[in-house]
Design a protein around this motif. Structure first.
Motif, short mmCIF file in Angstrom:
data_model
loop_
_atom_site.label_atom_id
_atom_site.label_comp_id
_atom_site.label_asym_id
_atom_site.label_seq_id
_atom_site.Cartn_x
_atom_site.Cartn_y
_atom_site.Cartn_z
N SER A 66 0.80 -1.22 0.00
CA SER A 66 0.00 0.00 0.00
C SER A 66 0.83 1.27 0.00
O SER A 66 0.30 2.34 0.25
CB SER A 66 -0.98 -0.01 1.18
OG SER A 66 -0.30 -0.10 2.40
N SER A 78 0.19 0.02 8.18
CA SER A 78 -0.05 -1.15 7.33
C SER A 78 0.27 -2.45 8.07
O SER A 78 -0.50 -3.41 8.02
CB SER A 78 0.80 -1.08 6.06
OG SER A 78 0.38 -0.03 5.24
N GLY A 94 -4.01 1.01 1.57
CA GLY A 94 -3.66 2.41 1.46
C GLY A 94 -3.55 3.13 2.79
O GLY A 94 -4.06 4.23 2.95
N ARG A 132 3.08 4.48 -1.46
CA ARG A 132 2.78 5.45 -2.51
C ARG A 132 3.78 5.42 -3.66
O ARG A 132 3.50 5.92 -4.73
CB ARG A 132 2.70 6.85 -1.90
CG ARG A 132 1.51 6.98 -0.95
CD ARG A 132 1.37 8.38 -0.41
NE ARG A 132 2.50 8.82 0.39
CZ ARG A 132 2.64 8.59 1.68
NH1 ARG A 132 1.72 7.93 2.33
NH2 ARG A 132 3.68 9.03 2.34
N ASP A 187 -3.02 -4.08 1.28
CA ASP A 187 -2.99 -3.06 0.22
C ASP A 187 -4.09 -2.02 0.40
O ASP A 187 -4.57 -1.43 -0.56
CB ASP A 187 -3.11 -3.72 -1.15
CG ASP A 187 -4.40 -4.50 -1.33
OD1 ASP A 187 -5.20 -4.58 -0.38
OD2 ASP A 187 -4.61 -5.02 -2.44
N SER A 237 2.28 2.91 -10.33
CA SER A 237 2.75 2.18 -9.16
C SER A 237 3.98 1.34 -9.48
O SER A 237 4.00 0.64 -10.49
CB SER A 237 1.64 1.26 -8.65
OG SER A 237 2.14 0.31 -7.74
#
Length: 185
Positions: A14, A67, A60, A16, A58, A28
């Motif tokens: 997840s 996470s 975000g 950036r 995943d 990505s």
């Protein structure tokens, strides 16, 4: 007597990918193609081939710590966790199994190195559940690992697997991973 529960491989997916885009990459880094397949598919293939349970995080979250905490909450029944960033597509299934095995006995964490460079996945025993569920922010599990290292509860070991230190943060790193993968043949 029941065998202890196996640790779960947590694949962190997840992030950036800001460094990847800053290097000229588009989209990505986990979707970037490596030998014709997305980077993340290589990482997931290794997790699947390890024979260990696995979970992709995943959703975000705002930081790596968030996470990890969310993934540990979702897999709280696990016998421990191997924290594997999704951008390590060359890690070998045998390395994942070796980190999992290192969690048996007195150590509460395990970390592989390649030629003296510490890498991933970092394994944590089930006794670390509360500490991992309390993580937040961008530092990941580093604070938990530091505390365990200070207490002498980390198994550090060398592996012949460049994949533990080959992360895809830039286009240059993606090209290097492609060369390594082709040479592995």
């Amino acid at each position: 007597m029941n065998a202890p529960a196996l640790p779960t491989v947590i694949v962190l997916a997840s992030g950036r990918g800001e460094r990847f885009r800053a290097s000229g990459g588009e989209g990505s880094k986990l979707a970037a193609l490596l030998a014709g397949r997305p980077v993340l598919s290589h990482t997931l293939a290794a997790a699947q081939a390890s024979g260990l349970p696995w979970h992709v995080e995943d959703a975000g979250h705002p930081g790596m710590g968030d996470s990890i905490a969310a993934a540990v909450r979702r897999t709280a029944h696990a016998g421990g966790w191997l924290i594997l960033p999704g951008d390590l597509p060359l890690v070998q299934p045998a390395t994942l199994r070796r980190v999992a095995l290192a969690l048996h006995g007195e150590c509460r964490a395990a970390q592989p190195s390649y030629r003296g460079e510490r890498g991933h996945p970092v394994g944590f025993s089930a006794e670390c559940r509360d500490a991992l569920m309390g993580l937040e922010g961008s530092s990941g599990a580093a604070p938990v690992l530091r505390g365990l290292r200070a207490a002498g509860q980390v198994a550090d070991f060398e592996v012949d697997d460049v994949g533990v230190v080959t992360d895809i943060d830039t286009l240059e790193a993606l090209a290097r991973a492609e060369r390594l993968l082709l040479n592995r043949g």
